[in-house]
Design a protein around this motif. Structure first.
Motif, PDB file in Angstrom:
ATOM      1  N   THR A 243      35.147  47.107  42.759  1.00  0.00           N
ATOM      2  CA  THR A 243      35.697  45.939  43.446  1.00  0.00           C
ATOM      3  C   THR A 243      35.467  44.667  42.646  1.00  0.00           C
ATOM      4  N   ARG A 244      36.497  43.832  42.593  1.00  0.00           N
ATOM      5  CA  ARG A 244      36.397  42.515  41.963  1.00  0.00           C
ATOM      6  C   ARG A 244      36.981  41.467  42.921  1.00  0.00           C
ATOM      7  N   PHE A 245      36.331  40.317  42.998  1.00  0.00           N
ATOM      8  CA  PHE A 245      36.818  39.192  43.804  1.00  0.00           C
ATOM      9  C   PHE A 245      37.220  38.070  42.855  1.00  0.00           C
ATOM     10  N   ALA A 246      38.509  37.780  42.806  1.00  0.00           N
ATOM     11  CA  ALA A 246      38.993  36.753  41.877  1.00  0.00           C
ATOM     12  C   ALA A 246      39.122  35.384  42.531  1.00  0.00           C
ATOM     13  N   GLY A 247      39.059  35.311  43.872  1.00  0.00           N
ATOM     14  CA  GLY A 247      39.234  34.035  44.542  1.00  0.00           C
ATOM     15  C   GLY A 247      40.615  33.467  44.249  1.00  0.00           C
ATOM     16  N   ALA A 248      40.685  32.171  44.062  1.00  0.00           N
ATOM     17  CA  ALA A 248      41.973  31.524  43.781  1.00  0.00           C
ATOM     18  C   ALA A 248      42.124  31.182  42.306  1.00  0.00           C
ATOM     19  N   ASP A 249      41.347  31.829  41.450  1.00  0.00           N
ATOM     20  CA  ASP A 249      41.327  31.541  40.023  1.00  0.00           C
ATOM     21  C   ASP A 249      42.305  32.465  39.291  1.00  0.00           C
ATOM     22  N   ALA A 250      43.437  31.918  38.842  1.00  0.00           N
ATOM     23  CA  ALA A 250      44.469  32.724  38.197  1.00  0.00           C
ATOM     24  C   ALA A 250      43.959  33.381  36.911  1.00  0.00           C
ATOM     25  N   GLY A 251      43.151  32.656  36.131  1.00  0.00           N
ATOM     26  CA  GLY A 251      42.600  33.217  34.907  1.00  0.00           C
ATOM     27  C   GLY A 251      41.677  34.388  35.188  1.00  0.00           C
TER      28      GLY A 251
END
Length: 329
Positions: free
Chosen positions: A70-78
């Motif tokens: 699992t990975r959480f990227a949030g609102a960070d497009a990069g």
């Protein structure tokens, strides 16, 4: 026991040994990637839990026959692009992606690993799939909203706050590339509602603060906060500023109402994540994403915070109260 009978018995036991050994071998561990567009907070974890429960209900147990990365990227497009590349490099059997920009990042990273969309808006318009009935390619899954529903946000906001004469649809165009579909859907709203709707693109929290302060300068302002990675990550800011500026606002998620939001209407996100497990299951059992039609939400919820309504001087109509799935007093 006669010698011949003993040899026959011994041979039968020897034959059974490898069968028993094979029966005791553990199941093959299948690997699932999960890339969340949400933050690693209580809301994000609850959605992951719903997916895992759906898998558990279908016989997939983490640590026994599946491993979930699992990975959480949030609102960070990069970060979405980096996490997508990292998950693809692990060569999982299937990847679950949440939010449109996350699935776009996964699509750029792989055209062969099956991808299951969990709560993604308008995948056909975004070019993620060929059609709802026949997705084609390596992507399938579950839509978050039927865009015909969007007009209901405006109708319900007007019903709750009749004084609203102009409303802003606030979104981050970087994390909600489908925003123009939202705006187009308002064209179908009856003119009798008599509310002017405008787009309010914001890219950071400072812009949110300025935009809401400006909206509140004149009477009659209202706010519509659709679901995208940015508004999800910063939903508490939206709720706080709407209260501070005394702006009637409607959101997509029921859980926000318990945190002080005036009202919400939208699909149950936990139900969508739970249902997404069924497509993961079918893909792990050999079906192809191209053959699995895109599914739409089936469970919608209306929630109203009567305490917030009282603070705004609003009298919620009996019509809305009768429709509400949850009321917080």
């Amino acid at each position: 026991m006669k010698r011949r009978d003993f040899i026959t018995l011994l041979g039968g036991v020897a034959t059974a040994w490898p069968l028993a050994a094979r029966a005791q071998q553990p199941e093959r561990l299948r690997r699932i990637g999960l890339l969340m567009g949400a933050a690693d907070d209580r809301e994000g974890q609850a959605r992951v839990t719903a997916l895992k429960q759906g898998l558990q209900d279908l016989g997939w147990t983490e640590g026994r026959n599946i491993q979930i990365e699992t990975r959480f990227a949030g609102a960070d497009a990069g970060r979405m692009r980096a996490d997508a590349a990292e998950l693809v490099a692990l060569a999982p059997d299937v990847i679950v992606g949440n939010t449109t920009p996350v699935v776009q990042a996964l699509r750029q990273a792989t055209s062969s690993i099956p991808i299951v969309m969990a709560a993604v808006n308008d995948p056909v318009e975004q070019g993620l799939v060929s059609s709802l009935a026949h997705p084609g390619g390596n992507i399938t899954g579950f839509m978050f909203i039927d865009f015909q529903m969007v007009g209901k946000w405006l109708e319900m906001l007007k019903e709750a706050a009749p004084g609203v004469s102009r409303a802003e649809l606030m979104f981050n165009p970087d994390t909600a590339p489908h925003y123009y579909v939202y705006l187009r859907s308002f064209e179908a709203v009856p003119r009798s509602i008599a509310v002017e709707v405008t787009a309010a693109p914001v890219r950071d929290t400072a812009e949110v603060e300025r935009a809401l302060a400006k909206l509140a300068r004149d009477p009659g302002g209202g706010l519509i906060v659709p679901a995208d990675a940015f508004t999800v990550v910063h939903h508490q800011l939206f709720i706080r500023l709407a209260q501070q500026h005394r702006l009637p606002a409607i959101y997509a998620f029921r859980t926000y109402v318990s945190q002080g939001a005036l009202m919400s209407y939208g699909p149950d996100p936990y139900d969508l994540f739970w249902r997404s497990a069924s497509y993961v299951d079918r893909i792990l059992k050999g079906e192809k994403p191209a053959d699995l039609p895109i599914q739409q939400p089936t469970k919608f919820e209306l929630a109203i915070n009567l305490k917030t309504a009282n603070a705004l001087g609003l009298q919620i109509s009996d019509k809305l109260l009768a429709l509400a799935d949850e009321m917080i007093e």
